[in-house]
Motif scaffolding. Structure first.
Motif, PDB file in Angstrom:
ATOM      1  N   ARG A 162       0.723  -1.315   0.049  1.00 26.50           N
ATOM      2  CA  ARG A 162      -0.044   0.163  -0.014  1.00 26.50           C
ATOM      3  C   ARG A 162       0.775   1.253  -0.010  1.00 26.50           C
ATOM      4  N   SER A 163       1.686   1.387   0.883  1.00 27.98           N
ATOM      5  CA  SER A 163       2.639   2.519   0.926  1.00 27.98           C
ATOM      6  C   SER A 163       3.338   2.727  -0.420  1.00 27.98           C
ATOM      7  N   SER A 164       3.931   1.689  -1.101  1.00 27.02           N
ATOM      8  CA  SER A 164       4.652   1.826  -2.298  1.00 27.02           C
ATOM      9  C   SER A 164       3.548   2.479  -3.464  1.00 27.02           C
ATOM     10  N   ASN A 165       2.508   1.579  -3.415  1.00 27.48           N
ATOM     11  CA  ASN A 165       1.612   2.046  -4.624  1.00 27.48           C
ATOM     12  C   ASN A 165       0.906   3.475  -4.261  1.00 27.48           C
ATOM     13  N   THR A 166       0.942   3.971  -3.172  1.00 26.41           N
ATOM     14  CA  THR A 166       0.444   5.323  -2.839  1.00 26.41           C
ATOM     15  C   THR A 166       1.326   6.308  -3.630  1.00 26.41           C
ATOM     16  N   VAL A 167       2.754   6.041  -3.340  1.00 22.48           N
ATOM     17  CA  VAL A 167       3.494   6.999  -3.913  1.00 22.48           C
ATOM     18  C   VAL A 167       3.775   6.981  -5.368  1.00 22.48           C
ATOM     19  N   LEU A 168       3.676   5.484  -5.838  1.00 23.48           N
ATOM     20  CA  LEU A 168       3.674   5.448  -7.194  1.00 23.48           C
ATOM     21  C   LEU A 168       2.586   6.090  -8.043  1.00 23.48           C
ATOM     22  N   VAL A 169       1.265   6.037  -7.266  1.00 22.73           N
ATOM     23  CA  VAL A 169       0.213   6.694  -7.991  1.00 22.73           C
ATOM     24  C   VAL A 169       0.281   8.099  -7.977  1.00 22.73           C
ATOM     25  N   GLU A 170       0.845   8.679  -6.813  1.00 28.80           N
ATOM     26  CA  GLU A 170       1.135  10.058  -6.824  1.00 28.80           C
ATOM     27  C   GLU A 170       1.916  10.524  -7.863  1.00 28.80           C
ATOM     28  N   VAL A 171       3.038   9.780  -8.080  1.00 27.85           N
ATOM     29  CA  VAL A 171       4.167  10.379  -9.007  1.00 27.85           C
ATOM     30  C   VAL A 171       3.794  10.050 -10.511  1.00 27.85           C
ATOM     31  N   MET A 172       2.889   8.973 -10.510  1.00 30.87           N
ATOM     32  CA  MET A 172       2.160   9.067 -12.075  1.00 30.87           C
ATOM     33  C   MET A 172       1.118  10.065 -12.412  1.00 30.87           C
ATOM     34  N   ARG A 173       0.517  10.485 -11.233  1.00 33.34           N
ATOM     35  CA  ARG A 173      -0.705  11.710 -11.543  1.00 33.34           C
ATOM     36  C   ARG A 173       0.083  12.853 -11.750  1.00 33.34           C
ATOM     37  N   SER A 174       1.049  13.041 -11.145  1.00 29.97           N
ATOM     38  CA  SER A 174       1.796  14.378 -11.180  1.00 29.97           C
ATOM     39  C   SER A 174       2.507  14.610 -12.367  1.00 29.97           C
ATOM     40  N   ALA A 175       2.755  13.292 -12.992  1.00 29.59           N
ATOM     41  CA  ALA A 175       3.541  13.274 -14.381  1.00 29.59           C
ATOM     42  C   ALA A 175       2.620  13.697 -15.171  1.00 29.59           C
ATOM     43  N   LEU A 176       1.251  12.880 -15.105  1.00 34.91           N
ATOM     44  CA  LEU A 176       0.345  13.361 -16.029  1.00 34.91           C
ATOM     45  C   LEU A 176      -0.054  14.735 -16.278  1.00 34.91           C
ATOM     46  N   ASP A 177      -0.233  15.265 -15.021  1.00 35.49           N
ATOM     47  CA  ASP A 177      -0.447  16.638 -14.602  1.00 35.49           C
ATOM     48  C   ASP A 177       0.703  17.547 -15.777  1.00 35.49           C
ATOM     49  N   SER A 178       1.761  17.283 -15.492  1.00 38.51           N
ATOM     50  CA  SER A 178       3.048  18.053 -16.220  1.00 38.51           C
ATOM     51  C   SER A 178       2.831  17.922 -17.653  1.00 38.51           C
ATOM     52  N   ALA A 179       2.445  16.821 -18.114  1.00 34.96           N
ATOM     53  CA  ALA A 179       2.164  16.660 -19.398  1.00 34.96           C
ATOM     54  C   ALA A 179       0.959  17.068 -20.060  1.00 34.96           C
ATOM     55  N   GLY A 180       0.154  17.924 -19.231  1.00 35.48           N
ATOM     56  CA  GLY A 180      -0.970  18.392 -19.828  1.00 35.48           C
ATOM     57  C   GLY A 180      -2.230  17.494 -20.029  1.00 35.48           C
ATOM     58  N   ILE A 181      -2.070  16.209 -18.989  1.00 35.56           N
ATOM     59  CA  ILE A 181      -3.303  15.560 -19.230  1.00 35.56           C
ATOM     60  C   ILE A 181      -3.766  15.435 -17.702  1.00 35.56           C
ATOM     61  N   THR A 182      -5.090  15.306 -17.538  1.00 37.46           N
ATOM     62  CA  THR A 182      -5.668  15.234 -16.417  1.00 37.46           C
ATOM     63  C   THR A 182      -5.211  14.311 -15.581  1.00 37.46           C
ATOM     64  N   ALA A 183      -4.762  14.696 -14.356  1.00 41.16           N
ATOM     65  CA  ALA A 183      -4.359  13.579 -13.475  1.00 41.16           C
ATOM     66  C   ALA A 183      -5.591  12.580 -12.838  1.00 41.16           C
ATOM     67  N   GLU A 184      -6.855  13.100 -13.204  1.00 38.47           N
ATOM     68  CA  GLU A 184      -7.746  11.972 -12.498  1.00 38.47           C
ATOM     69  C   GLU A 184      -7.980  10.996 -13.439  1.00 38.47           C
ATOM     70  N   ALA A 185      -7.159  10.862 -14.408  1.00 39.73           N
ATOM     71  CA  ALA A 185      -7.153   9.487 -15.442  1.00 39.73           C
ATOM     72  C   ALA A 185      -6.499   8.396 -14.600  1.00 39.73           C
ATOM     73  N   ILE A 186      -5.849   8.532 -13.505  1.00 34.80           N
ATOM     74  CA  ILE A 186      -5.327   7.440 -12.701  1.00 34.80           C
ATOM     75  C   ILE A 186      -5.880   7.700 -11.368  1.00 34.80           C
ATOM     76  N   GLN A 187      -6.635   6.746 -10.822  1.00 38.54           N
ATOM     77  CA  GLN A 187      -7.382   6.772  -9.394  1.00 38.54           C
ATOM     78  C   GLN A 187      -6.901   5.751  -8.751  1.00 38.54           C
ATOM     79  N   THR A 188      -6.745   5.645  -7.555  1.00 38.37           N
ATOM     80  CA  THR A 188      -6.828   4.527  -6.518  1.00 38.37           C
ATOM     81  C   THR A 188      -7.723   4.175  -5.615  1.00 38.37           C
ATOM     82  N   VAL A 189      -8.234   3.373  -5.122  1.00 33.86           N
ATOM     83  CA  VAL A 189      -9.166   3.291  -4.026  1.00 33.86           C
ATOM     84  C   VAL A 189      -8.684   2.206  -2.991  1.00 33.86           C
TER      85      VAL A 189
END
Lengths: 426, 426
Positions: A162-189
């Motif tokens: 869980r801790s690893s996945n939380t950071v991996l998702v955060e990293v991917m979401r902010s990379a999407l954002d920096s690429a001009g794509i909505t970060a909401e395309a990657i969600q975790t529950v």
């Protein structure tokens, strides 16, 4: 379902809201060009490498919790992320970026007699949900595959990572954002625990397809409880039949390869059925070669007669996916008996016959009802990479939508486009 | 699951046993040649005509019970079988017999670098389950389609047609038998009432795919309760958008055709969205043409301002599949507003835009997430026959496996065949 993403941050404190954000984001990801998606994946790859220290720190938490919880050394190793593994993850994302984009591919169509032009084109599913228990690399792999095929993704990973996945998702979401794509395309529950998985299984209208990856019991739960369409990536109780005409070397080499090369995966052989007329010739050699590789053979009475040392097989063995250096072995009188055994115990993943009798080979290929049916090849070839797909989403053991190794295009649906000039139906 | 079909008649007094017989029979139907299947269908067609008196007698029972139960004249007419309709049924079976056999079609494949030959071929699903409420002709249609594609079939028809369905199944089963094909390939669980349907929904391992055909509530029940993979043939809340540039004649002719040509079917239009700048030009003419055909228009305030006579539309109207000579109509300020309305209320079946603005047409085609998206054509074209499939299993509104009108090949799965010469994985 209306979600306002244009105004102030929405409070996303339910799994349903996260899924709704993914659904909304999927409208945008579906319209991205192939180049846009490739750039986004490269941004993710770069961000993973740049964020290695944060990822490793989070992974340490998982490892410590794992040790406290008594995880085996093997499981701890599967959980571990280090610089080399993170570089491997990033490079896998780049490989996905290099795959051909299935979206927009025209797979059918024609002009109707009245002039209406019909076209069947590949489109993303929309939102792909994945419930998995595996290593944290799945988090990145599956998000990359989903994005490459224009989908948004909702992830529910194993609590051990869980801790690893939380950071991996955060990293991917902010990379999407920096690429001009909505970060909401990657969600975790993940943070909703079982409620998250349950919401996904009941997420009709928000999740377009749900893919469980993990143990047989996880898959069974998802198949039974989900009201969302599921792609079942099932367990493999995989069989090899040694026909009367099976050459010594093919029989030995293929059985050993199928069991030993990577015993923990679903395409590894679990049961070897030997035609009785060939048993005396084949069984001692094959068992000897297996034992030399550290394999425990669970044999029926006929096998035990030929090789006294084997562990006696019980009824339970025939339905067991060992995923270890164990194999069951049984003599059969006829090919019919082998086929009946397979019908009864196979999970429909992969079966192979070793034979030089073309009639038996073709009969086996025609009658065995599995995702992949082979003659004279190792069952280990059932794999997206080996099949030339460049990546693998999983191996489907269901018959609907896709069967066998799934590539990128299996993460798409199609839609029909009709372009007319005022036509009406007579 | 072992079923002995070789010895004395098995007592088949549970739905599970019937399904098991179908599963066993599906092994044989999967191996039939195309000619075998064609002959069997011709035998069924002949038997239907020869058995017309028995079928009509049974149908009389259904009609009498229907009258006693207060069925409407329309429903009684849909239930009625006479000589002409039975001849029509038989001729539909012959049409299915004439369709190309999808089984055995090679849909992919290549040689692996190591020489293993990979081939992806179409195979029957195995057992197709169908739960339906419609006219007794569905019993024959769906059995013919399933058999043509090498499947066994388990049927659960509506109780209103129970006597007719019983005789139709008997006639088809004995025709199969006379053609040398196991009669067990056609099963009904009608006599088990709700238990039959429930057993099918829980028939994992016995039913390979379940297709509900009927009302929205039937489909919802099957989707929610089934643990077997389902192909959803959904309802159609179908939209037509009249863009600012919509030509008068196309707008009028297409809306009238889509509503009036056959209002009781899923591809009939239910809601017309009119871009406000074109409303004054289009709405009065379109409404006048609809009213002339007996259609009741449920309009929003904007429509009512232009055509004072319309019935005021309520919130409920926007989500209603009327299946009657009713249509809802609403003015929208922008194409964005039309797309948002469709996202909210569409069932993902068919939507069409009437426009000569190619940018708007292409945007509509790209962004609307429905099985069939049209520009300048009547929504009534969403149909297997119109699409050139020769027959129609239903119209899928899900994204998994198949989307839109389903032909014969949508009743098949695929399997991978691998032919090697001793290859192992490195």
């Amino acid at each position: 379902m209306t979600v306002d993403t244009s105004s102030a941050p929405v409070v996303t404190d339910t799994p349903q809201q996260r899924m709704a954000l993914a659904k909304e984001a999927s409208r945008a990801t579906a319209q991205l060009t192939s180049d846009d998606k490739r750039s986004a994946l490269h941004a993710i790859a770069d961000a993973l490498v740049a964020s290695a220290p944060a990822i490793i720190a989070a992974n340490q938490e998982d490892l410590e919790r794992g040790r406290d919880n008594g995880l085996t050394t093997g499981l701890l190793d599967r959980l571990r992320l280090d610089d080399a593994r993170i570089a491997g993850l990033a490079s896998a994302v780049c490989e996905v970026a290099a795959l051909a984009d299935p979206v927009g591919q025209v797979v059918g169509g024609h002009r109707m007699p009245n002039g209406v032009a019909l076209e069947q084109v590949r489109v993303p599913f929309g939102v792909v949900g994945v419930i998995y228990e595996a290593r944290p690399n799945v988090t990145v792999d599956i998000a990359a595959l989903a994005l490459r095929s224009g989908n948004a993704v909702v992830l529910r990973g194993g609590s051990a990572a869980r801790s690893s996945n939380t950071v991996l998702v955060e990293v991917m979401r902010s990379a999407l954002d920096s690429a001009g794509i909505t970060a909401e395309a990657i969600q975790t529950v993940d943070d909703f625990g079982r409620d998250g998985a349950h919401a996904m299984m009941r997420g009709r209208g928000l999740i377009d397809v749900l893919i469980p990856r993990g143990s047989a019991s996880l898959i069974e739960t998802v198949v039974t409880e989900s009201t969302v369409p599921v792609i079942e990536t099932g367990a493999g109780v995989v069989h090899i039949v040694l026909d009367e005409s099976a050459p010594d070397d093919w029989a030995r080499d293929i059985v050993v390869n199928a069991k030993v090369q990577r015993p923990s995966v679903c395409n590894a052989v679990e049961t070897v059925l030997v035609l009785r007329p060939a048993a005396e010739r084949l069984v001692p050699n094959v068992v000897e070669a297996l034992v030399a590789q550290g394999v425990t053979v669970h044999g029926d009475a006929g096998v035990a007669e030929l090789v006294p040392g084997v562990v006696p097989a019980t009824e339970e063995d025939w339905g067991t996916e060992y995923l270890s250096l164990d194999v069951s072995m049984k003599l059969v009188d006829t090919l019919d008996e082998a086929l009946a055994h397979i019908r009864r115990y196979s999970t429909g993943h992969t079966e192979s016959i070793i034979t030089t009798d073309s009639r038996n080979a073709e009969r086996f290929l025609a009658e065995v009802d599995s995702a992949v049916v082979m003659a004279n090849a190792s069952t280990r070839f059932t794999d997206g990479g080996e099949f030339g797909f460049g990546a693998e989403v999983g191996i489907s053991t269901q018959k609907l939508h896709t069967r066998g190794p799934m590539g990128l295009s299996e993460l798409t649906s199609t839609k029909w486009l009709a372009r007319g000039s005022g036509q009406t139906r007579a």
